[in-house]
Design a protein around this motif. Sequence first.
Motif, PDB file in Angstrom:
ATOM      1  N   VAL A   1       0.865  -1.181   0.000  1.00 36.13           N
ATOM      2  CA  VAL A   1       0.000   0.000   0.000  1.00 36.13           C
ATOM      3  C   VAL A   1       0.900   1.229   0.000  1.00 36.13           C
ATOM      4  CG1 VAL A   1      -1.963  -1.114   1.141  1.00 36.13           C
ATOM      5  CG2 VAL A   1      -0.236   0.010   2.510  1.00 36.13           C
ATOM      6  N   PRO A   2       0.580   2.210  -0.809  1.00 36.00           N
ATOM      7  CA  PRO A   2       1.395   3.433  -0.833  1.00 36.00           C
ATOM      8  C   PRO A   2       1.316   4.178   0.499  1.00 36.00           C
ATOM      9  CG  PRO A   2      -0.067   3.314  -2.757  1.00 36.00           C
ATOM     10  CD  PRO A   2      -0.483   2.219  -1.810  1.00 36.00           C
ATOM     11  N   ASP A   3       2.315   5.008   0.724  1.00 28.82           N
ATOM     12  CA  ASP A   3       2.306   5.854   1.928  1.00 28.82           C
ATOM     13  C   ASP A   3       1.002   6.624   1.999  1.00 28.82           C
ATOM     14  OD1 ASP A   3       4.860   5.038   2.526  1.00 28.82           O
ATOM     15  OD2 ASP A   3       5.825   6.745   1.571  1.00 28.82           O
ATOM     16  N   ARG A   4       0.586   6.910   3.186  1.00 30.43           N
ATOM     17  CA  ARG A   4      -0.620   7.696   3.473  1.00 30.43           C
ATOM     18  C   ARG A   4      -1.914   6.951   3.162  1.00 30.43           C
ATOM     19  NH1 ARG A   4       1.452   9.561  -0.530  1.00 30.43           N
ATOM     20  NH2 ARG A   4      -0.492   9.908  -1.586  1.00 30.43           N
ATOM     21  N   THR A   5      -1.864   5.673   2.833  1.00 28.10           N
ATOM     22  CA  THR A   5      -3.092   4.934   2.539  1.00 28.10           C
ATOM     23  C   THR A   5      -3.819   4.623   3.843  1.00 28.10           C
ATOM     24  OG1 THR A   5      -2.079   3.920   0.595  1.00 28.10           O
ATOM     25  CG2 THR A   5      -4.045   2.844   1.485  1.00 28.10           C
ATOM     26  N   PRO A   6      -5.065   5.070   3.963  1.00 31.82           N
ATOM     27  CA  PRO A   6      -5.806   4.742   5.183  1.00 31.82           C
ATOM     28  C   PRO A   6      -6.163   3.256   5.214  1.00 31.82           C
ATOM     29  CG  PRO A   6      -7.185   5.997   3.668  1.00 31.82           C
ATOM     30  CD  PRO A   6      -5.827   5.898   3.037  1.00 31.82           C
ATOM     31  N   LEU A   7      -5.888   2.633   6.325  1.00 30.60           N
ATOM     32  CA  LEU A   7      -6.142   1.198   6.479  1.00 30.60           C
ATOM     33  C   LEU A   7      -7.064   0.951   7.662  1.00 30.60           C
ATOM     34  CD1 LEU A   7      -2.511  -0.088   5.833  1.00 30.60           C
ATOM     35  CD2 LEU A   7      -4.464  -0.264   4.280  1.00 30.60           C
ATOM     36  N   ALA A   8      -8.124   1.718   7.744  1.00 28.43           N
ATOM     37  CA  ALA A   8      -9.037   1.629   8.877  1.00 28.43           C
ATOM     38  C   ALA A   8      -9.783   0.306   8.936  1.00 28.43           C
ATOM     39  CB  ALA A   8     -10.037   2.788   8.833  1.00 28.43           C
ATOM     40  N   ARG A   9     -10.039  -0.317   7.782  1.00 35.13           N
ATOM     41  CA  ARG A   9     -10.859  -1.538   7.771  1.00 35.13           C
ATOM     42  C   ARG A   9     -10.074  -2.801   8.072  1.00 35.13           C
ATOM     43  NH1 ARG A   9     -13.713  -0.978   2.168  1.00 35.13           N
ATOM     44  NH2 ARG A   9     -13.025  -3.118   2.209  1.00 35.13           N
ATOM     45  N   VAL A  10      -8.790  -2.689   8.311  1.00 42.44           N
ATOM     46  CA  VAL A  10      -7.984  -3.868   8.632  1.00 42.44           C
ATOM     47  C   VAL A  10      -8.409  -4.374   9.997  1.00 42.44           C
ATOM     48  CG1 VAL A  10      -5.665  -4.724   9.081  1.00 42.44           C
ATOM     49  CG2 VAL A  10      -6.053  -3.090   7.226  1.00 42.44           C
ATOM     50  N   GLY A  11      -8.965  -5.586  10.026  1.00 44.07           N
ATOM     51  CA  GLY A  11      -9.456  -6.146  11.279  1.00 44.07           C
ATOM     52  C   GLY A  11      -9.055  -7.597  11.439  1.00 44.07           C
ATOM     53  N   PRO A  12      -9.656  -8.280  12.384  1.00 49.01           N
ATOM     54  CA  PRO A  12      -9.312  -9.679  12.664  1.00 49.01           C
ATOM     55  C   PRO A  12      -9.490 -10.601  11.455  1.00 49.01           C
ATOM     56  CG  PRO A  12     -10.662  -8.785  14.423  1.00 49.01           C
ATOM     57  CD  PRO A  12     -10.641  -7.758  13.336  1.00 49.01           C
ATOM     58  N   ASP A  13     -10.480 -10.329  10.594  1.00 46.05           N
ATOM     59  CA  ASP A  13     -10.673 -11.166   9.417  1.00 46.05           C
ATOM     60  C   ASP A  13      -9.498 -11.031   8.446  1.00 46.05           C
ATOM     61  OD1 ASP A  13     -11.584  -8.515   9.083  1.00 46.05           O
ATOM     62  OD2 ASP A  13     -12.864  -9.074   7.392  1.00 46.05           O
ATOM     63  N   TRP A  14      -8.968  -9.833   8.296  1.00 43.17           N
ATOM     64  CA  TRP A  14      -7.788  -9.617   7.457  1.00 43.17           C
ATOM     65  C   TRP A  14      -6.586 -10.338   8.056  1.00 43.17           C
ATOM     66  CZ3 TRP A  14      -6.669  -4.845   4.190  1.00 43.17           C
ATOM     67  CH2 TRP A  14      -7.826  -4.325   3.626  1.00 43.17           C
ATOM     68  N   VAL A  15      -6.405 -10.200   9.352  1.00 42.10           N
ATOM     69  CA  VAL A  15      -5.271 -10.832  10.035  1.00 42.10           C
ATOM     70  C   VAL A  15      -5.336 -12.343   9.831  1.00 42.10           C
ATOM     71  CG1 VAL A  15      -4.191 -11.265  12.284  1.00 42.10           C
ATOM     72  CG2 VAL A  15      -5.020  -8.966  11.713  1.00 42.10           C
ATOM     73  N   ALA A  16      -6.497 -12.933  10.021  1.00 47.79           N
ATOM     74  CA  ALA A  16      -6.653 -14.386   9.841  1.00 47.79           C
ATOM     75  C   ALA A  16      -6.343 -14.795   8.402  1.00 47.79           C
ATOM     76  CB  ALA A  16      -8.070 -14.815  10.222  1.00 47.79           C
ATOM     77  N   ALA A  17      -6.793 -14.016   7.429  1.00 50.78           N
ATOM     78  CA  ALA A  17      -6.548 -14.341   6.018  1.00 50.78           C
ATOM     79  C   ALA A  17      -5.054 -14.277   5.700  1.00 50.78           C
ATOM     80  CB  ALA A  17      -7.337 -13.391   5.123  1.00 50.78           C
ATOM     81  N   PHE A  18      -4.358 -13.274   6.203  1.00 53.12           N
ATOM     82  CA  PHE A  18      -2.913 -13.166   5.950  1.00 53.12           C
ATOM     83  C   PHE A  18      -2.136 -14.232   6.712  1.00 53.12           C
ATOM     84  CE2 PHE A  18      -3.822  -9.257   3.790  1.00 53.12           C
ATOM     85  CZ  PHE A  18      -2.788  -9.150   2.853  1.00 53.12           C
ATOM     86  N   GLN A  19      -2.597 -14.618   7.909  1.00 53.87           N
ATOM     87  CA  GLN A  19      -1.944 -15.700   8.648  1.00 53.87           C
ATOM     88  C   GLN A  19      -2.069 -17.017   7.883  1.00 53.87           C
ATOM     89  OE1 GLN A  19      -3.979 -15.470  12.420  1.00 53.87           O
ATOM     90  NE2 GLN A  19      -2.414 -14.163  13.336  1.00 53.87           N
ATOM     91  N   THR A  20      -3.237 -17.272   7.307  1.00 53.70           N
ATOM     92  CA  THR A  20      -3.434 -18.495   6.517  1.00 53.70           C
ATOM     93  C   THR A  20      -2.543 -18.484   5.286  1.00 53.70           C
ATOM     94  OG1 THR A  20      -5.692 -18.752   7.315  1.00 53.70           O
ATOM     95  CG2 THR A  20      -5.132 -19.889   5.267  1.00 53.70           C
ATOM     96  N   LEU A  21      -2.506 -17.354   4.583  1.00 51.57           N
ATOM     97  CA  LEU A  21      -1.637 -17.252   3.404  1.00 51.57           C
ATOM     98  C   LEU A  21      -0.183 -17.442   3.799  1.00 51.57           C
ATOM     99  CD1 LEU A  21      -1.112 -16.751   0.430  1.00 51.57           C
ATOM    100  CD2 LEU A  21      -1.210 -14.271   0.910  1.00 51.57           C
ATOM    101  N   ARG A  22       0.224 -16.874   4.922  1.00 53.43           N
ATOM    102  CA  ARG A  22       1.598 -17.029   5.385  1.00 53.43           C
ATOM    103  C   ARG A  22       1.934 -18.511   5.614  1.00 53.43           C
ATOM    104  NH1 ARG A  22       4.339 -18.827   8.965  1.00 53.43           N
ATOM    105  NH2 ARG A  22       6.312 -18.028   9.635  1.00 53.43           N
ATOM    106  N   ARG A  23       1.045 -19.221   6.293  1.00 57.27           N
ATOM    107  CA  ARG A  23       1.272 -20.660   6.542  1.00 57.27           C
ATOM    108  C   ARG A  23       1.349 -21.442   5.235  1.00 57.27           C
ATOM    109  NH1 ARG A  23      -2.248 -19.607  10.767  1.00 57.27           N
ATOM    110  NH2 ARG A  23      -4.040 -20.347   9.598  1.00 57.27           N
ATOM    111  N   ASP A  24       0.449 -21.122   4.299  1.00 56.72           N
ATOM    112  CA  ASP A  24       0.434 -21.839   3.017  1.00 56.72           C
ATOM    113  C   ASP A  24       1.701 -21.581   2.210  1.00 56.72           C
ATOM    114  OD1 ASP A  24      -2.020 -22.971   3.592  1.00 56.72           O
ATOM    115  OD2 ASP A  24      -3.166 -21.512   2.407  1.00 56.72           O
TER     116      ASP A  24
END
Length: 182
Positions: A34-57
């Motif tokens: 994401v470019p600098d200054r990009t608002p990331l207000a919607r990043v929540g537990p569902d995003w974290v879980a999705a990235f954790q799964t991708l990381r494991r895979d």
Amino acid sequence: MRFDSGRVCLDLVATERIRDGDELRTWLAGAGLVPDRTPLARVGPDWVAAFQTLRRDVEALVRAELDGTEPEEAALARVNALAAGPPPGLCAVRDQDGHLVRELCGGVECGALLAAVARDAVELLTDPGDLALLRACAGDGCARVYLDTSRGHRRRWCSSELCGNRERVARHRRRVLAAGGG
């Protein structure tokens, strides 16, 4: 967080664990997704879980490649499904000073960011040149993987400053003890 593995997908694997939205925001910005200054207000537990799964895979697929074993089919299917999604769209917009800067068009979507990382993993795993450079750190207790882009391709550690330095200090201690100086 470090971003020196040589690929964004390997930098995700190097995170070991993103625990919350703040850590994911930091990683997304640091990885350049994401470019600098990009608002990331919607990043929540569902995003974290999705990235954790991708990381494991991705880690499972990379480790299988390093070990010379067959990749886990379920992990491969999940990464392929994410990679098939549309990546984030980039736009050039003027900042307050009139300079062109990057911005994500249409907002920040979790699926698009996952697609970008998954696509990077697919590119890595299907590129014989990059696969030939894939290494696991030889540092004691370090589990990081990286691309060895050093001259001669004889790099042993994920970081000369961290793991390499630890190894040099340990080697020095062993020499001092063996010489009876310790």
